[in-house]
Each structure stands twice: as structure tokens, then as C-alpha cells.
Design an enzyme around this catalytic site. Structure first.
Site, PDB file in Angstrom:
ATOM      1  N   GLN A 132     -79.761 -76.210  -7.902  1.00 18.76           N
ATOM      2  CA  GLN A 132     -79.754 -75.859  -6.484  1.00 18.76           C
ATOM      3  C   GLN A 132     -81.081 -76.252  -5.842  1.00 18.76           C
ATOM      4  O   GLN A 132     -82.151 -75.771  -6.226  1.00 18.76           O
ATOM      5  CB  GLN A 132     -79.500 -74.367  -6.281  1.00 18.76           C
ATOM      6  CG  GLN A 132     -79.231 -74.052  -4.805  1.00 18.76           C
ATOM      7  CD  GLN A 132     -79.154 -72.579  -4.500  1.00 18.76           C
ATOM      8  OE1 GLN A 132     -80.126 -71.858  -4.719  1.00 18.76           O
ATOM      9  NE2 GLN A 132     -78.029 -72.121  -3.986  1.00 18.76           N
ATOM     10  N   TYR A 173     -82.594 -69.691   4.756  1.00 19.74           N
ATOM     11  CA  TYR A 173     -83.710 -70.572   4.427  1.00 19.74           C
ATOM     12  C   TYR A 173     -83.687 -71.807   5.341  1.00 19.74           C
ATOM     13  O   TYR A 173     -82.963 -71.826   6.336  1.00 19.74           O
ATOM     14  CB  TYR A 173     -83.687 -70.914   2.941  1.00 19.74           C
ATOM     15  CG  TYR A 173     -83.915 -69.692   2.072  1.00 19.74           C
ATOM     16  CD1 TYR A 173     -85.092 -68.951   2.183  1.00 19.74           C
ATOM     17  CD2 TYR A 173     -82.942 -69.245   1.179  1.00 19.74           C
ATOM     18  CE1 TYR A 173     -85.309 -67.803   1.425  1.00 19.74           C
ATOM     19  CE2 TYR A 173     -83.145 -68.104   0.411  1.00 19.74           C
ATOM     20  CZ  TYR A 173     -84.329 -67.388   0.538  1.00 19.74           C
ATOM     21  OH  TYR A 173     -84.539 -66.248  -0.204  1.00 19.74           O
ATOM     22  N   ARG A 188     -74.080 -74.795  -0.327  1.00 17.03           N
ATOM     23  CA  ARG A 188     -73.878 -73.353  -0.195  1.00 17.03           C
ATOM     24  C   ARG A 188     -74.166 -72.906   1.230  1.00 17.03           C
ATOM     25  O   ARG A 188     -75.202 -73.268   1.805  1.00 17.03           O
ATOM     26  CB  ARG A 188     -74.784 -72.590  -1.168  1.00 17.03           C
ATOM     27  CG  ARG A 188     -74.344 -71.136  -1.364  1.00 17.03           C
ATOM     28  CD  ARG A 188     -75.242 -70.395  -2.333  1.00 17.03           C
ATOM     29  NE  ARG A 188     -74.553 -69.261  -2.935  1.00 17.03           N
ATOM     30  CZ  ARG A 188     -75.133 -68.126  -3.298  1.00 17.03           C
ATOM     31  NH1 ARG A 188     -76.434 -67.966  -3.114  1.00 17.03           N
ATOM     32  NH2 ARG A 188     -74.433 -67.158  -3.850  1.00 17.03           N
ATOM     33  N   GLY A 214     -72.848 -63.422  -9.648  1.00 15.51           N
ATOM     34  CA  GLY A 214     -74.291 -63.396  -9.778  1.00 15.51           C
ATOM     35  C   GLY A 214     -74.772 -62.261 -10.643  1.00 15.51           C
ATOM     36  O   GLY A 214     -75.051 -62.422 -11.823  1.00 15.51           O
ATOM     37  N   ARG A 215     -74.850 -61.076 -10.050  1.00 15.15           N
ATOM     38  CA  ARG A 215     -75.415 -59.900 -10.728  1.00 15.15           C
ATOM     39  C   ARG A 215     -74.804 -59.671 -12.110  1.00 15.15           C
ATOM     40  O   ARG A 215     -75.517 -59.353 -13.059  1.00 15.15           O
ATOM     41  CB  ARG A 215     -75.200 -58.680  -9.830  1.00 15.15           C
ATOM     42  CG  ARG A 215     -75.609 -57.346 -10.422  1.00 15.15           C
ATOM     43  CD  ARG A 215     -75.449 -56.244  -9.370  1.00 15.15           C
ATOM     44  NE  ARG A 215     -74.160 -56.309  -8.701  1.00 15.15           N
ATOM     45  CZ  ARG A 215     -73.058 -55.705  -9.165  1.00 15.15           C
ATOM     46  NH1 ARG A 215     -73.099 -55.014 -10.289  1.00 15.15           N
ATOM     47  NH2 ARG A 215     -71.925 -55.785  -8.500  1.00 15.15           N
TER      48      ARG A 215
END
Length: 375
Positions: free
Chosen positions: A108, A190, A237, A328-329
Site C-alpha cells: 500500500q 490522507y 482504497r 483488519g483487527r
């Protein structure tokens, strides 16, 4: 442990092989990008990262933690880079380990824009952004303290080509590092998303104003990366509903803005579109935004992410809502998450105090089912 006839028909779809663009994957379970802050301050990963990613290679596709495309792009201490030969060499040890374990992995590519601090910038320069609007929240510094992001300066129009060159350089380094593809980080407020949203983009040049102008730089960056990799090995993404990172207001028309962007990205023939469905770090919120419309506008493979649990994932793939589900987590504490999901086995809980920074504890010391004695 597989329950009922529904599972017998649905389960093979979640765990069956497919292709995401040109990337063949063994199952539809992706590992979402997870910042863990275990690199050194030059952005070079250690051998710990090799083991960390190898342990999770049963994922159909690993998407690496967000990886800086330049020193200017860095916004958090101890995050990895992919802009020097040393970065590429360190990442190559990771990709080799993942490939030997039978996995696929993409890098990424990340520029944080205004989500940075002068202490993390070369020569204590101000962070850059589409417009000089300071972010909120806190970021992690080398001193292991937290601080509010510094006031950014607005990029000059003439600086955009150098940024595009940074994306191109990072794409080449990722190729040299042996990745299977790249994902361009255009989410979580971002740099690229700062251009996309009218809440953070107040420019009056060709990169601001209309939705066509606000999405111009992200599309140019993604096209530049695609030129190097081939579009069918490039993913993107997006996070239309996230406002948590940097206390960033939403775009005034998220459905229209991101729908337009998805349509334009679809024309590039990309490998996939990866969406954070709701508020980053929050629950899934497909009811609050038409992600199906985004998928349709894009027209290619779609990876869904955010708050997914086992049954949600089964249903999303079975219904055609998504081609893959990114967790993810759950991947932090469950390196063998694919197997646990397949068996409907209990999931281990992760220790939040070890998420960022540190060593092996909370990083490579989580055990799989057999080692944990749960199977």
C-alpha cells in the site's frame, strides 16, 4: 463446527479461489492494511516483519501496512518506506517469506499529506497538503509522545509533477521488492483524499474546485503507478464516510464525488476497488452510503472492509456485494484467521496496548489454533 445447509452452500464461495485483476488468490479473505510502527526511523523493516507477514500468508491477499512513498509522505514514527533500495531489500525478505508460504501480497503506497509533524519532516519543513488547513487528532513521534499535526502549507501547482514522480519511484521500488501488486492509498483522510474532498481542498487551480479537478491528482497518481505495474495489478482504497482521521469533515456530496471517482477509476482497468464501508475504526455502515453504486460505477473487483464478522463476510460474498472481504483487527491476534473463519472457531482478542511500536510482543507472538490448543 460448520452449522447448517446454508453454510454448506455459502462457505465455499468465501473460501474458493478467484482472480483479483491479474492476481490469483486462494480465497476471498484479505488482510487489510494495519499500521504497526515496527520499522526503524529510516523506514527500514526488521526481521520481525518477515515473520509477522509470513504467519498471515494464508490470507488470499495481504495488503501491507501503509508504506511511505517519500520522506515527505511520512506522518508517524517507525512506519516503513518504499522509496530507497534499502526499503526494497527489506520488503523483499517479506515478500519472499509470504510467497514461500503460498501467499500473495501487495504494497500500500502512502503519502499522509497534512497528517504529519515538522519533527518527522526533513529539515523540520511544514507538511504539505492541497490547502493550508491544519488537521486535528494526534500523531506518534520518534520521542514516543503524541502531538497534533503541524500546520501544513499548500502545495504549489508546479510541485505536483514531483509528487507524481514520487509515486512512480515507489511503484518501481515495490516491483523490485517482489510484490504481486500495489494498492494506492486514497482513503482515511490522507493526501489523495485531502484532494478529493471539498472540505480539505480549497484550491483555485486545476486541482481544485469542481469534482473533476479535485479528483485529477489522485487519478494522475494512480495512472502513473498503473503505467509501471500494469493496471490489473493496481488497487485503490477509498473511505467516503471516514472523518475520524485528522477530524476531517466529509465531502459535501460523498455519493456524487466518490461515484464520479469510482467511474473514472473503472476506466483505467484496475485490479480492484477497496472501500472502508463506514467510519474507520467504527462499525460497518453500508446502510449509510450506497457502496453497491460505487461497485457498479467501478465495474471491476470490489474488496469490502470495516467491521466485518464471519456471517457478514459469508453473506457479502454470497450475494455478490463483494469479491473479497478485508479483515483488519482480527488479523492482529489471529494469524490463522482464514482457518478460524472456515471452522467457525473462536477468535483470539488482541492487546491494544501493543498495536503501535515495540517488538515481538503483540506482533509475532500470537498463536494459531493448534498451538493455542483450541482445535
Amino acid at each position: 463446527m460448520i452449522d447448517g445447509d446454508v453454510q454448506m452452500s455459502v462457505l465455499p464461495q468465501l473460501f474458493s479461489p478467484t482472480k483479483i485483476g491479474a492476481i490469483g488468490v486462494a480465497n476471498r479473505v484479505a488482510m487489510a492494511p494495519l499500521t504497526r510502527s515496527r520499522a526503524d526511523m529510516d523506514g527500514v523493516h526488521s526481521e520481525l516483519a518477515v515473520e509477522y507477514y509470513r504467519q498471515r500468508a494464508s490470507a488470499g491477499l495481504i495488503i501491507t501496512e501503509a508504506t511511505n512513498i517519500s520522506r515527505q509522505g511520512r506522518g508517524y514514527a517507525f512506519t516503513p518506506g518504499i522509496y530507497t533500495d534499502a526499503h526494497a531489500e527489506a520488503w523483499h525478505r517479506v515478500t519472499d517469506a509470504v510467497h514461500r508460504a503460498g501467499g500473495k501480497i501487495v504494497c500500500q503506497l502512502w503519502h499522509v499529506g497534512r497528517m504529519s509533524h515538522v519533527d518527522l519532516q526533513e529539515g523540520h519543513a511544514a507538511p504539505v497538503a492541497p490547502s493550508a488547513i491544519q488537521a486535528g487528532e494526534l500523531i506518534f513521534l520518534e520521542s514516543r509522545t503524541q502531538a497534533r499535526p503541524s500546520m501544513p502549507r499548500a502545495l504549489e501547482t508546479g510541485e505536483i509533477p514531483a509528487l507524481l514522480a514520487d509515486y512512480a519511484n515507489a511503484a518501481r521500488k515495490a516491483k523490485a521488492a517482489g510484490f504481486d501488486g500495489v494498492e494506492v492509498h486514497s482513503a482515511n483522510c490522507y493526501l489523495l483524499e485531502q484532494f478529493i474532498r471539498d472540505s480539505t481542498n480549497q484550491r483555485t487551480d486545476r486541482y481544485g474546485g469542481s469534482v473533476e479537478n479535485r479528483t485529477r491528482f489522485p487519478i494522475e497518481a494512480i495512472a502513473e503507478v498503473s503505467r509501471i505495474w500494469g493496471a490489473d495489478r493496481v488497487g485503490v482504497r477509498l473511505s467516503p464516510m471516514t472523518r475520524a482521521v485528522g477530524d476531517t469533515p466529509l465531502d459535501s456530496d460523498p455519493q456524487g464525488t466518490y461515484g464520479y471517482l469510482a467511474e473514472q477509476l473503472g476506466k483505467l482497468g484496475l485490479a480492484y476497488l477497496h472501500c472502508v464501508e463506514g467510519q474507520t475504526r467504527g462499525p460497518n455502515a453500508v446502510a449509510d452510503f450506497d457502496f453497491k453504486a460505487l461497485h457498479a460505477a467501478f465495474g471491476g473487483s470490489y474488496i469490502a472492509n470495516n467491521g466485518y464478522e464471519r456471517q457478514m463476510a459469508l453473506d457479502a460474498v454470497a450475494s455478490g456485494h463483494a469479491d473479497m472481504i478485508a479483515f483488519g483487527r482480527h488479523f492482529i491476534a489471529n494469524p490463522d484467521l482464514v482457518e478460524r473463519l472456515r471452522l467457525d472457531a473462536p477468535l483470539a482478542e488482541s492487546d491494544k496496548s501493543t498495536y503501535y511500536g515495540g517488538g515481538a510482543e503483540g506482533y509475532t507472538d500470537y498463536r494459531n489454533l493448534n498451538a493455542a490448543g483450541a482445535a
